[in-house]
Write an enzyme that holds these catalytic residues in place. Structure first.
Site, PDB file in Angstrom:
ATOM      1  N   HIS A 118     -12.910 134.130   1.859  1.00 52.71           N
ATOM      2  CA  HIS A 118     -12.961 135.686   1.405  1.00 52.71           C
ATOM      3  C   HIS A 118     -11.604 136.048   1.471  1.00 52.71           C
ATOM      4  CE1 HIS A 118     -13.063 136.600   5.876  1.00 52.71           C
ATOM      5  NE2 HIS A 118     -12.221 137.342   5.469  1.00 52.71           N
ATOM      6  N   GLY A 164      -7.159 140.559   9.379  1.00 55.97           N
ATOM      7  CA  GLY A 164      -6.037 139.221   9.636  1.00 55.97           C
ATOM      8  C   GLY A 164      -6.459 138.316  10.649  1.00 55.97           C
ATOM      9  N   ASP A 199     -17.832 130.306   3.873  1.00 57.51           N
ATOM     10  CA  ASP A 199     -16.448 130.903   3.837  1.00 57.51           C
ATOM     11  C   ASP A 199     -15.335 130.207   4.227  1.00 57.51           C
ATOM     12  OD1 ASP A 199     -15.186 133.490   3.499  1.00 57.51           O
ATOM     13  OD2 ASP A 199     -15.179 133.648   5.593  1.00 57.51           O
ATOM     14  N   SER A 245      -9.206 136.340  10.286  1.00 54.44           N
ATOM     15  CA  SER A 245     -10.145 135.424   9.656  1.00 54.44           C
ATOM     16  C   SER A 245      -9.196 134.451   9.325  1.00 54.44           C
ATOM     17  CB  SER A 245     -10.519 136.199   8.143  1.00 54.44           C
ATOM     18  OG  SER A 245     -11.375 137.168   8.228  1.00 54.44           O
ATOM     19  N   GLY A 271     -34.646 125.008  -7.557  1.00 57.96           N
ATOM     20  CA  GLY A 271     -35.003 126.109  -8.158  1.00 57.96           C
ATOM     21  C   GLY A 271     -36.252 127.128  -7.697  1.00 57.96           C
TER      22      GLY A 271
END
Length: 499
Positions: free
Chosen positions: A121, A222, A151, A224, A280
């Protein structure tokens, strides 16, 4: 940071009691905690990642698929989903003009040949990436790949013999165990904060089966992408997000287990993308409230809310209202485990679904298709910082470190007599170093400048490729700023050019 989440699942009291007892016994023999030694040992591998050119989020097919993957997320998450947020890059969005935003986040070196883990991110939408190591070296970085679901982003710098972190086993972490995080909250590099594990694993509503480590370690913008390490000093997680109503630390933080992060990193390093299976079918967790309505006692399994037309699930006969109790297993499975089993299956394989339909059990064979993958935009893939801006080698050569100057004028159009050069715009190396519209450049190294000729002459005295120190005034504050030069274009003064 994006709210990476997975459904909260109810399990029987007996299973919870057994798991808790086994975990308690496994944790009883832990040794002394020494975060001083741990920080000293792991610190050299922790890096700062500066991201410039932020302006888009590269939204694509993978996002559309992931957004619909857990159809019950909005209801299941409630306040939790609204308050889960990334520990965003510090300064993200600063800058001028389109694509001019900047941010700083954390990361850590996982291989001595220059591979670095950080949060997806924090780098999504960026065009330039520069890594600053603990010994103050700066490297242009290539974005190898990223995966929104977990992430995780993988960067590569040109280096050998680099300090790399020592890995631990996140699966061995226990509630109550001491852990510490290292990162750059609000830009304060290699800051250490400590706390305890609150839960491991923790599955959040709407999170596609991604496990998280919940702690009370302080994380802020900061943080992360920085490492979470245990009392032995081994890295057990990558710091990811916080639970907060305001965006600041509220005592609840989440890190991605290092086992999960490294599996994703290995796949990104091998192919540049993460390939997952899908059939699906859109599902939600079967809650304790819903289970009786479908004739089930335990809140286990995945409740099908939609089946895509023409999908493997539709062709196999799966319907909305079915409850998938297990995948390739006899016993009912937790919702997160079902999601993980499907997504980790390779495309082309066949899965056996144990299905509960109208209070009767049946079995369905479903082939696995390939899900949409996150892909680095073509302008960035396999390139260095300059090429990542869509530039060839000639275009990447800079004029005046990427700075464009303008003469400051008063209300009557008369130029100010102040020494220094007024920054009209900054790109390339200067933008990466943090210069922006409105700054005043007063000196190059120890040479004062009052005009373009002074600036050009001072810059010529610095060797090409050497670091340049600019004395910059912003408001009433003056600071020297280090700028790592890229290759220079022809001297504008000698070409008769004046900007």
């Amino acid at each position: 940071m994006r709210a990476v989440a997975a459904a909260l699942l109810g399990v029987s009291a007996a299973l919870v009691g057994l798991a808790g007892w086994a975990q308690e016994r496994a944790c009883a023999a832990q040794g002394a905690v020494d975060f001083v030694a741990a920080a000293a040992r792991q610190g050299p591998a922790v890096v700062g990642v500066s991201v410039a050119g932020l302006g888009g989020d590269w939204r694509g097919a993978a996002d559309n698929a992931n957004d619909a993957n857990d159809a019950g997320a909005a209801d299941a998450a409630g306040t939790a989903a609204r308050n889960l947020r990334p520990s965003a890059a510090w300064g993200q969005g600063q800058g001028q003009g389109q694509g001019g935003g900047r941010g700083m986040t954390s990361g850590f070196i996982v291989r001595s040949d220059g591979y670095i883990l950080t949060s997806a991110h924090a780098v999504i939408g960026g065009r330039q990436f520069v890594v600053a190591t603990a010994d103050q070296r700066r490297f242009d970085a290539t974005l190898v790949g990223f995966d929104r679901r977990t992430d995780v982003a993988l960067l590569k710098i040109a280096g050998t013999g680099l300090a790399a972190v020592t890995m631990g086993r996140s699966s061995r972490l226990c509630p109550g165990e001491w852990v510490a995080a290292m990162g750059a909250p609000f830009g304060f590099e290699r800051s250490v904060t400590a706390g305890v594990v609150s839960a491991n694993p923790r599955y959040m509503p709407g999170g596609n089966g991604v496990p998280l480590i919940q702690t009370d370690v302080a994380l802020n913008p900061g943080s992360s992408g920085g490492p979470l390490f245990d009392g032995r000093g081994d890295v057990v997680g990558m710091n990811s997000m916080i639970y907060s109503a305001s965006g600041g630390y509220f005592g609840v933080s989440f890190s991605l287990p290092i086992d999960t992060a490294m599996r994703v990193a290995d796949e990104l390093r091998a192919s540049g993308r993460v390939t997952r299976g899908q059939i699906g079918a859109r599902t939600q967790a079967l809650s304790a409230d819903l289970a009786p309505a479908f004739g089930l006692r335990a809140p286990l399994g995945a409740l099908v809310v939609r089946v895509d037309a023409g999908s493997p699930a539709e062709n196999a006969g799966l319907r909305s209202g079915d409850v998938v109790l297990a995948v390739d297993a006899a016993a009912p499975m937790a919702y997160a485990d079902i999601q993980e089993r499907v997504s980790s299956s390779r495309p082309g394989t066949r899965l056996t679904l144990s299905v509960w339909r109208r209070k009767a059990a049946l079995s369905l064979q479903v082939p696995v298709a390939a899900g949409a993958a996150d892909v680095v935009p073509a302008g960035l893939a396999g390139t260095d910082m300059g090429k990542g801006m869509g530039m060839g080698s000639d275009a990447a050569r800079e004029v005046r470190l990427g700075l464009e100057f303008a003469q400051r004028k008063g209300p009557l159009g008369i130029g100010f007599a102040d020494a220094g050069l007024y920054v009209k715009s900054a790109s390339g190396s200067a933008q990466q170093a943090g210069l922006r519209f409105g700054d005043m450049v007063l000196a190059v190294n120890d040479t004062g400048v009052s005009g373009l000729d002074d600036f050009d002459a001072a810059l010529r005295s610095v060797g090409e490729g050497d670091t340049v120190a600019l004395l910059v005034m912003r408001g009433a504050t003056r600071n020297f700023v280090a700028i790592a030069q890229r290759a220079r274009a022809a001297d504008p003064a000698r070409q008769g050019a004046a900007r």
